[in-house]
Design a protein around this motif. Structure first.
Motif, short mmCIF file in Angstrom:
data_model
loop_
_atom_site.label_atom_id
_atom_site.label_comp_id
_atom_site.label_asym_id
_atom_site.label_seq_id
_atom_site.Cartn_x
_atom_site.Cartn_y
_atom_site.Cartn_z
N ALA A 1 0.85 -1.18 -0.05
CA ALA A 1 -0.05 0.06 -0.03
C ALA A 1 0.83 1.17 -0.03
N LEU A 2 0.43 2.34 -0.80
CA LEU A 2 1.03 3.51 -0.66
C LEU A 2 1.07 4.29 0.62
N PRO A 3 2.14 4.69 1.25
CA PRO A 3 2.31 5.17 2.43
C PRO A 3 1.56 6.53 2.61
N PRO A 4 0.50 6.76 3.47
CA PRO A 4 0.15 8.04 3.48
C PRO A 4 0.85 9.39 3.43
N GLY A 5 0.37 10.26 2.69
CA GLY A 5 1.17 11.26 2.77
C GLY A 5 2.56 11.13 1.79
N SER A 6 2.79 10.26 1.17
CA SER A 6 4.16 10.05 0.47
C SER A 6 4.03 10.73 -0.90
N ASP A 7 5.07 10.85 -1.20
CA ASP A 7 5.34 11.71 -2.49
C ASP A 7 5.73 10.51 -3.49
N LEU A 8 4.90 10.17 -4.33
CA LEU A 8 5.42 8.94 -5.24
C LEU A 8 6.40 9.09 -6.28
N ASP A 9 6.68 10.20 -6.57
CA ASP A 9 7.71 10.51 -7.62
C ASP A 9 9.11 10.32 -6.73
N PHE B 1 -0.25 2.10 -9.89
CA PHE B 1 0.10 3.49 -9.06
C PHE B 1 1.37 4.04 -9.70
N ILE B 2 2.27 3.55 -10.28
CA ILE B 2 2.99 4.27 -11.17
C ILE B 2 2.29 4.18 -12.49
N ASP B 3 1.82 5.11 -12.85
CA ASP B 3 0.95 5.50 -13.87
C ASP B 3 1.57 5.64 -15.11
N GLY B 4 0.91 5.85 -16.42
CA GLY B 4 1.51 6.12 -17.61
C GLY B 4 2.79 7.00 -17.77
N ASP B 5 2.48 8.27 -17.47
CA ASP B 5 3.56 9.22 -17.44
C ASP B 5 4.94 8.67 -16.54
N ARG B 6 4.75 8.37 -15.47
CA ARG B 6 5.68 7.94 -14.55
C ARG B 6 6.41 6.48 -15.24
N ARG B 7 5.56 5.69 -15.86
CA ARG B 7 6.29 4.55 -16.27
C ARG B 7 6.98 4.98 -17.59
N ARG C 1 2.86 -4.10 -19.38
CA ARG C 1 1.66 -3.20 -19.29
C ARG C 1 0.88 -2.30 -20.29
N GLY C 2 1.87 -2.62 -21.37
CA GLY C 2 1.13 -2.00 -22.68
C GLY C 2 2.10 -0.81 -23.24
N ASP C 3 2.97 -0.39 -22.59
CA ASP C 3 3.79 0.96 -22.88
C ASP C 3 4.79 0.53 -23.75
N PHE C 4 5.24 1.51 -24.68
CA PHE C 4 6.38 1.21 -25.56
C PHE C 4 7.08 2.21 -26.16
N CYS C 5 8.15 2.47 -26.28
CA CYS C 5 9.00 3.46 -26.88
C CYS C 5 10.10 2.97 -27.82
N ARG C 6 10.02 3.17 -29.03
CA ARG C 6 11.15 2.70 -29.93
C ARG C 6 12.54 2.69 -29.18
N GLU C 7 12.85 3.70 -28.71
CA GLU C 7 14.11 4.03 -28.26
C GLU C 7 14.44 3.03 -27.14
N TRP C 8 13.53 2.50 -26.33
CA TRP C 8 13.85 1.54 -25.54
C TRP C 8 14.34 0.19 -26.06
N MET C 9 13.36 -0.34 -27.15
CA MET C 9 13.87 -1.22 -28.05
C MET C 9 15.14 -1.06 -28.61
N ASN C 10 15.54 0.08 -29.12
CA ASN C 10 16.64 0.30 -29.90
C ASN C 10 17.93 0.03 -28.75
N ALA C 11 17.70 0.49 -27.60
CA ALA C 11 18.80 0.47 -26.66
C ALA C 11 18.88 -0.89 -26.17
N PHE C 12 17.88 -1.91 -26.19
CA PHE C 12 17.70 -3.10 -25.82
C PHE C 12 18.57 -3.87 -26.90
N VAL C 13 18.30 -3.63 -28.18
CA VAL C 13 18.74 -4.32 -29.36
C VAL C 13 20.56 -4.09 -29.35
#
Length: 264
Positions: free
Chosen positions: A13-21, A55-61, A93-105
Motif C-alpha cells: 500500500a502507498l504510505p499516507p502522505g508519501s511523494d510517489l515521484d 500506482f506508477i501510472d502512464g507518465d511515470r512509467r 503493461r502496454g507501454d512502448f517507446c522505440r528508443e527502449w527497444m533500440n537500446a535493448f537491441v
C-alpha cells in the motif's frame, strides 16, 4: 532510506502522505544497487506491484522506462542486467517507446558478462533478464516480432565461454516461444530465424563443442518442448499455442539433427 520491507508487508500500500515521484526514484536507485539485499528483495517486489496496480501510472512509467533504457550503457553490470526486468514490467503493461527497444537491441547480443550469479553481487542474469524483455517486446502490438527473433539468434550465436548454468536456456526459450505466438508472424518468418543458427552450427569444426553451441542447443531443445506444449505468458495464465507449431518443431528437429551429424 524508505523501509521497503514495511511497505511490502502492508500489501504494498502507498504510505499516507508519501511523494510517489520520490519513492519511484528511490526504487529505481535500489534496482541498480550492488548490494543484492537492496536490489533484489523488497524494493523489486514493491516496484512490480505498483506498476501492476497502476500506482506508477502512464507518465511515470514512461519516465522510468527511459531511465532503464539508459542503463543498458551503464558501467555497472547489475545496473545493466536489472534494467530489462523493469522494462519488461512496463512493456507488459502496454507501454512502448522505440528508443527502449533500440537500446535493448544494442545491448542484449553484445553483453559479454553473462554470469548468472555472483558471490558478492548476487543475481545478475543478463541472458535470463534480457530474455524476459525480449518476450515482452515480441508480444507487443507495436513491435515486429521477427525483430526479436533476429535478436534471439544474435544472442545465441555470440561467442562466449559462459555455459548457461542458471536456467538461462529455459528463460530464453520461453521468450522465443512467446514471440512465436504473435499472430503477425507468417509461417516462413516463424522458422527463417533458425536458418542462421543452423548455418552457424554447421560451420563449427569437428571436435570439442564450443560453449555457445552448447547454450544454443539446450535452448532449442527447450523451445521444442514449449512449441509442443504451449507457453504461458505469466504464471497461472492459460498457455498459448504457437500458430505454426508443427512447422517450428520440424525445423528445430532439422537443425538439431544436422548438428548431431558433426558429433564424433
Amino acid at each position: 532510506m524508505t523501509d521497503w520491507y514495511k511497505i511490502y508487508s502492508a500489501d504494498c500500500a502507498l504510505p499516507p502522505g508519501s511523494d510517489l515521484d520520490e519513492l519511484t526514484a528511490e526504487l529505481a536507485e535500489c534496482l541498480r544497487d550492488p548490494d543484492p539485499e537492496v536490489r533484489d528483495s523488497y524494493p523489486y517486489g514493491v516496484l512490480r506491484t505498483w506498476i501492476e496496480r497502476d500506482f506508477i501510472d502512464g507518465d511515470r512509467r514512461i519516465r522510468l522506462g527511459n531511465e532503464m533504457a539508459a542503463r543498458f550503457a551503464d558501467a555497472q553490470i547489475q545496473a545493466r542486467t536489472f534494467a530489462p526486468l523493469v522494462l519488461a514490467m512496463i512493456v507488459n503493461r502496454g507501454d512502448f517507446c522505440r528508443e527502449w527497444m533500440n537500446a535493448f537491441v544494442r545491448w542484449y547480443p553484445a553483453e559479454s558478462d553473462l554470469r548468472g550469479h555472483d558471490a558478492r553481487l548476487g543475481w545478475l542474469h543478463a541472458v535470463a533478464h534480457g530474455a524476459d524483455l525480449l518476450g515482452a517486446f515480441g508480444c507487443h502490438r507495436d513491435v515486429e516480432p521477427v525483430e526479436m527473433l533476429d535478436i534471439a539468434t544474435a544472442r545465441l550465436v555470440a561467442p562466449t565461454d559462459y555455459l548457461y548454468a542458471e536456467r538461462e536456456d529455459d528463460r530464453l526459450a520461453r521468450a522465443i516461444a512467446l514471440t512465436l505466438t504473435n499472430p503477425k508472424l507468417t509461417a516462413d518468418q516463424s522458422v527463417a530465424w533458425l536458418d542462421g543458427i543452423g548455418a552457424d552450427l554447421r560451420a563449427v569444426a569437428r571436435g570439442t563443442t564450443p560453449t555457445y553451441v552448447s547454450n544454443a542447443l539446450r535452448t532449442l531443445r527447450m523451445l521444442y518442448i514449449l512449441a509442443d506444449l504451449g507457453v504461458s505468458p505469466q504464471p497461472g495464465q492459460p498457455s498459448r499455442q504457437l500458430p505454426h507449431r508443427d512447422l517450428v518443431k520440424r525445423r528445430i528437429v532439422e537443425v538439431l539433427a544436422n548438428d548431431a551429424k558433426s558429433i564424433g
